[in-house]
Design an enzyme around this catalytic site. Structure first.
Site, PDB file in Angstrom:
ATOM      1  N   ALA A  21      -4.429 -13.531   0.505  1.00 22.76           N
ATOM      2  CA  ALA A  21      -3.843 -12.791   1.623  1.00 22.76           C
ATOM      3  C   ALA A  21      -4.694 -11.572   1.927  1.00 22.76           C
ATOM      4  O   ALA A  21      -5.066 -10.829   1.023  1.00 22.76           O
ATOM      5  CB  ALA A  21      -2.431 -12.354   1.258  1.00 22.76           C
ATOM      6  N   LEU A  41      -0.373 -10.174   3.820  1.00 19.49           N
ATOM      7  CA  LEU A  41       0.972  -9.822   3.362  1.00 19.49           C
ATOM      8  C   LEU A  41       1.262  -8.375   3.719  1.00 19.49           C
ATOM      9  O   LEU A  41       0.382  -7.540   3.568  1.00 19.49           O
ATOM     10  CB  LEU A  41       1.083 -10.022   1.843  1.00 19.49           C
ATOM     11  CG  LEU A  41       1.159 -11.497   1.427  1.00 19.49           C
ATOM     12  CD1 LEU A  41       1.007 -11.648  -0.083  1.00 19.49           C
ATOM     13  CD2 LEU A  41       2.474 -12.127   1.894  1.00 19.49           C
ATOM     14  N   LYS A  76       0.829   4.258  -5.563  1.00 25.82           N
ATOM     15  CA  LYS A  76       1.235   3.052  -4.835  1.00 25.82           C
ATOM     16  C   LYS A  76       2.146   2.181  -5.682  1.00 25.82           C
ATOM     17  O   LYS A  76       1.809   1.832  -6.815  1.00 25.82           O
ATOM     18  CB  LYS A  76      -0.024   2.266  -4.445  1.00 25.82           C
ATOM     19  CG  LYS A  76       0.237   0.951  -3.718  1.00 25.82           C
ATOM     20  CD  LYS A  76       0.658   1.149  -2.282  1.00 25.82           C
ATOM     21  CE  LYS A  76       1.049  -0.153  -1.599  1.00 25.82           C
ATOM     22  NZ  LYS A  76      -0.098  -0.904  -1.100  1.00 25.82           N
ATOM     23  N   ASP A  95      -4.712  -1.470   6.645  1.00 22.14           N
ATOM     24  CA  ASP A  95      -4.597  -2.495   5.602  1.00 22.14           C
ATOM     25  C   ASP A  95      -5.754  -3.484   5.691  1.00 22.14           C
ATOM     26  O   ASP A  95      -5.592  -4.664   5.345  1.00 22.14           O
ATOM     27  CB  ASP A  95      -3.244  -3.210   5.656  1.00 22.14           C
ATOM     28  CG  ASP A  95      -2.963  -4.034   4.399  1.00 22.14           C
ATOM     29  OD1 ASP A  95      -3.589  -3.756   3.352  1.00 22.14           O
ATOM     30  OD2 ASP A  95      -2.143  -4.960   4.476  1.00 22.14           O
ATOM     31  N   HIS A 114       4.760  -0.977  -1.111  1.00 16.28           N
ATOM     32  CA  HIS A 114       4.630  -2.341  -0.565  1.00 16.28           C
ATOM     33  C   HIS A 114       6.042  -2.900  -0.533  1.00 16.28           C
ATOM     34  O   HIS A 114       6.599  -3.261  -1.572  1.00 16.28           O
ATOM     35  CB  HIS A 114       3.703  -3.208  -1.435  1.00 16.28           C
ATOM     36  CG  HIS A 114       3.501  -4.576  -0.858  1.00 16.28           C
ATOM     37  ND1 HIS A 114       2.309  -4.978  -0.313  1.00 16.28           N
ATOM     38  CD2 HIS A 114       4.359  -5.612  -0.695  1.00 16.28           C
ATOM     39  CE1 HIS A 114       2.441  -6.215   0.162  1.00 16.28           C
ATOM     40  NE2 HIS A 114       3.670  -6.630  -0.066  1.00 16.28           N
ATOM     41  N   ASN A 167      -5.591  -1.373  -5.916  1.00 18.24           N
ATOM     42  CA  ASN A 167      -5.383  -2.696  -6.531  1.00 18.24           C
ATOM     43  C   ASN A 167      -6.705  -3.397  -6.861  1.00 18.24           C
ATOM     44  O   ASN A 167      -6.960  -4.513  -6.430  1.00 18.24           O
ATOM     45  CB  ASN A 167      -4.485  -3.580  -5.654  1.00 18.24           C
ATOM     46  CG  ASN A 167      -5.061  -3.864  -4.276  1.00 18.24           C
ATOM     47  OD1 ASN A 167      -5.818  -3.070  -3.725  1.00 18.24           O
ATOM     48  ND2 ASN A 167      -4.702  -5.001  -3.704  1.00 18.24           N
ATOM     49  N   HIS A 211       2.516  -0.810   5.942  1.00  9.16           N
ATOM     50  CA  HIS A 211       2.341  -1.999   6.799  1.00  9.16           C
ATOM     51  C   HIS A 211       3.660  -2.652   7.194  1.00  9.16           C
ATOM     52  O   HIS A 211       3.924  -3.802   6.844  1.00  9.16           O
ATOM     53  CB  HIS A 211       1.397  -3.023   6.178  1.00  9.16           C
ATOM     54  CG  HIS A 211       1.524  -3.262   4.694  1.00  9.16           C
ATOM     55  ND1 HIS A 211       2.713  -3.536   4.079  1.00  9.16           N
ATOM     56  CD2 HIS A 211       0.603  -3.249   3.703  1.00  9.16           C
ATOM     57  CE1 HIS A 211       2.509  -3.699   2.784  1.00  9.16           C
ATOM     58  NE2 HIS A 211       1.249  -3.526   2.531  1.00  9.16           N
ATOM     59  N   ARG A 241     -12.331  -2.491  -2.075  1.00 10.46           N
ATOM     60  CA  ARG A 241     -12.826  -3.227  -3.257  1.00 10.46           C
ATOM     61  C   ARG A 241     -13.816  -2.362  -4.038  1.00 10.46           C
ATOM     62  O   ARG A 241     -13.759  -1.147  -4.005  1.00 10.46           O
ATOM     63  CB  ARG A 241     -13.431  -4.593  -2.873  1.00 10.46           C
ATOM     64  CG  ARG A 241     -12.604  -5.426  -1.892  1.00 10.46           C
ATOM     65  CD  ARG A 241     -11.173  -5.659  -2.332  1.00 10.46           C
ATOM     66  NE  ARG A 241     -10.474  -6.570  -1.409  1.00 10.46           N
ATOM     67  CZ  ARG A 241      -9.165  -6.628  -1.282  1.00 10.46           C
ATOM     68  NH1 ARG A 241      -8.363  -5.834  -1.980  1.00 10.46           N
ATOM     69  NH2 ARG A 241      -8.604  -7.483  -0.456  1.00 10.46           N
ATOM     70  N   HIS A 285      -4.313   3.543   5.102  1.00  7.46           N
ATOM     71  CA  HIS A 285      -4.103   2.406   4.177  1.00  7.46           C
ATOM     72  C   HIS A 285      -5.322   1.490   4.259  1.00  7.46           C
ATOM     73  O   HIS A 285      -5.500   0.760   5.234  1.00  7.46           O
ATOM     74  CB  HIS A 285      -2.839   1.625   4.558  1.00  7.46           C
ATOM     75  CG  HIS A 285      -2.505   0.520   3.604  1.00  7.46           C
ATOM     76  ND1 HIS A 285      -1.249   0.357   3.048  1.00  7.46           N
ATOM     77  CD2 HIS A 285      -3.244  -0.496   3.098  1.00  7.46           C
ATOM     78  CE1 HIS A 285      -1.250  -0.703   2.247  1.00  7.46           C
ATOM     79  NE2 HIS A 285      -2.461  -1.240   2.258  1.00  7.46           N
ATOM     80  N   HIS A 295      -8.270  -1.049   1.918  1.00  4.91           N
ATOM     81  CA  HIS A 295      -8.850  -1.660   0.712  1.00  4.91           C
ATOM     82  C   HIS A 295     -10.359  -1.731   0.896  1.00  4.91           C
ATOM     83  O   HIS A 295     -10.831  -2.319   1.878  1.00  4.91           O
ATOM     84  CB  HIS A 295      -8.320  -3.083   0.513  1.00  4.91           C
ATOM     85  CG  HIS A 295      -6.822  -3.144   0.393  1.00  4.91           C
ATOM     86  ND1 HIS A 295      -6.181  -3.126  -0.818  1.00  4.91           N
ATOM     87  CD2 HIS A 295      -5.852  -3.192   1.336  1.00  4.91           C
ATOM     88  CE1 HIS A 295      -4.869  -3.182  -0.615  1.00  4.91           C
ATOM     89  NE2 HIS A 295      -4.640  -3.216   0.687  1.00  4.91           N
ATOM     90  N   HIS A 305     -11.578 -10.238   1.744  1.00  2.45           N
ATOM     91  CA  HIS A 305     -11.729 -11.274   0.711  1.00  2.45           C
ATOM     92  C   HIS A 305     -12.899 -12.140   1.149  1.00  2.45           C
ATOM     93  O   HIS A 305     -13.119 -12.321   2.347  1.00  2.45           O
ATOM     94  CB  HIS A 305     -10.474 -12.156   0.617  1.00  2.45           C
ATOM     95  CG  HIS A 305      -9.281 -11.469   0.038  1.00  2.45           C
ATOM     96  ND1 HIS A 305      -9.090 -11.326  -1.315  1.00  2.45           N
ATOM     97  CD2 HIS A 305      -8.229 -10.878   0.633  1.00  2.45           C
ATOM     98  CE1 HIS A 305      -7.947 -10.688  -1.529  1.00  2.45           C
ATOM     99  NE2 HIS A 305      -7.405 -10.395  -0.364  1.00  2.45           N
TER     100      HIS A 305
HETATM  101  C1  NCD Z   1      -4.007  -6.805   0.320  1.00  2.00           C
HETATM  102  C2  NCD Z   1      -5.237  -7.077  -0.539  1.00  2.00           C
HETATM  103  O1  NCD Z   1      -5.872  -8.118  -0.341  1.00  2.00           O
HETATM  104  O2  NCD Z   1      -5.578  -6.244  -1.378  1.00  2.00           O
HETATM  105  N1  NCD Z   1      -3.669  -7.997   1.042  1.00  2.00           N
HETATM  106  C3  NCD Z   1      -2.931  -8.096   2.169  1.00  2.00           C
HETATM  107  O3  NCD Z   1      -2.660  -9.212   2.618  1.00  2.00           O
HETATM  108  N2  NCD Z   1      -2.510  -7.032   2.815  1.00  2.00           N
HETATM  109  C4  NCD Z   1      -2.909  -6.311  -0.530  1.00  2.00           C
HETATM  110  C5  NCD Z   1      -1.752  -5.722   0.229  1.00  2.00           C
HETATM  111  O4  NCD Z   1      -1.859  -4.668   0.841  1.00  2.00           O
HETATM  112  O5  NCD Z   1      -0.688  -6.355   0.219  1.00  2.00           O
HETATM  113 ZN    ZN Z   2      -2.815  -3.164   1.581  1.00  2.00          ZN
END
Ligand code: NCD
Ligand code: ZN
Length: 344
Positions: free
Chosen positions: A263, A219, A99, A247, A136, A41, A174, A17, A13, A15, A251
């Site tokens: 988040a 989150l 997802k 996860d 999620h 996402n 998560h 970007r 899992h 991210h 950001h």
């Molecule tokens: C994730 C994100 O920023 O893309 N944020 C997070 O707090 N985990 C999205 C997600 O997995 O909920």
């Molecule tokens: Zn995530």
């Protein structure tokens, strides 16, 4: 000096970007993991197989050629994901899962599913085609306390879903609560869960320690200590339904340190080291390899990796920040330390 050699792990899992921001983070993951399940996402989200193929190419071009890293792609489920798109995804080899974000649950989820029942035909097709559903698991109802949203989701959404689609492979992403651990343990072998480093290392006090800590906000939000202990116990249990998914969710510093902060916790720079710390503190280092390198691959039906990674018990100092496209990124443990590091 103490060392620990593992089969190279997978991050189930992640991210990363897109664009310049991706270029700043993806090599942290590629330096330690063989493969990662890439979350869809983006803005706009990855909704078609063609989007996923193009995104995969962009990721591969951002990965340093000294690493052998395979991004495993996912699609973002919408109320309108068609059965033909599911077939296309299943035939593509590169898309492994779809997802499900409840609309509004987290970062870039406003175009996601408004009512899971609207997707039941799609889920039926996924079940037939052998595509996994990644969930999620939080309700978005403002009347539900934010610390209870995972538990309420289990009762209101997940339990009926699992009953309806008894053969669909589902990853409860998560997980953060004892109720999620209990749910996964009692469910069939088609139900598994990912566990992040922050949810086994921190509890909700860490959101407020000495003042508001925006870099501990993610989150699902951190939970009370008894929940941290339950999730940690699941991670070290040797039960193959629980496996590694960081996860890691970068950001920019600007987007985190503001009056309405995003988040997401960025952990990719020390991901496997953080799990080693948590497993060691629990006296369970010998359980790390299966959790990090075997169970996820097995559940996804992927071959296990064959090469190795060695960790050394030697403290490393974490930088205050990394560059992040044209902004900056504050990593987990910024200016702090981690007890383990990768062998150079
Ligand atoms: C994730 C994100 O920023 O893309 N944020 C997070 O707090 N985990 C999205 C997600 O997995 O909920
Ligand atoms: Zn995530």
């Amino acid at each position: 000096m103490q060392t620990l050699t593992l089969t190279r792990p997978d991050d189930l899992h992640l991210h990363v970007r897109d664009g310049a921001a991706m270029g700043s983070v993806v090599n942290h993951t590629a330096s330690q993991f063989a493969r990662a399940i890439i979350m869809p996402n983006l803005k706009p989200p990855v909704v078609t197989t063609d989007d996923a193929i193009a995104y995969r190419e962009r990721i591969l071009s951002a990965v340093d050629e000294k690493y052998q890293f395979e991004p495993l792609m996912t699609l973002y489920l919408t109320d309108n994901t068609s059965i033909s798109e599911v077939k296309k995804a299943a035939d593509s080899e590169c898309v492994k899962a779809i997802k499900y974000y409840p609309a509004g649950a987290t970062t870039n989820s406003d175009q996601a599913v408004t009512d899971i029942k609207k997707t039941y035909d799609t889920l039926e097709a996924m079940m037939k085609q052998g595509l996994l559903l990644l969930v999620h698991g939080e309700v978005t109802d403002n009347n539900v306390d934010v610390f209870e949203r995972e538990t309420v989701f289990i009762d209101k959404v997940l339990t009926p879903l699992v009953n309806e689609f008894s053969e669909l492979k589902i990853v409860f992403e998560h997980i953060t609560t004892k109720s999620a651990v209990d749910f996964v343990m009692q469910a069939g072998n088609n139900i598994a869960a990912t566990i992040t480093p922050q949810h086994i290392l921190l509890n909700r006090n860490d959101l407020f320690k000495g003042g508001l800590q925006p870099h501990h906000y993610c989150l699902p939000v951190l939970k009370a200590e008894e929940n941290r202990q339950a999730v940690l116990a699941a991670a070290i249990s040797g039960n193959p339904k629980f496996f590694l998914g960081t996860d890691s969710a970068p950001h920019s510093k600007t987007a985190k340190e503001t009056s309405c902060g995003c988040a997401g916790i960025y952990s990719a720079h020390i991901a496997i080291e953080l799990y080693a710390e948590a497993f060691e503190a629990a006296g369970a280092l010998e359980k790390l390899e299966a959790f990090a390198s075997h169970y996820g691959a097995d559940f996804y039906g992927l071959p296990r990796n064959t090469d190795k990674l060695t960790l050394v018990k030697q403290e490393q100092t974490i930088p205050e920040k990394f560059s992040f496209g044209d902004d900056e990124l504050v990593p987990f443990r910024a200016n702090g330390t981690c007890a383990w590091q990768l062998k150079k």
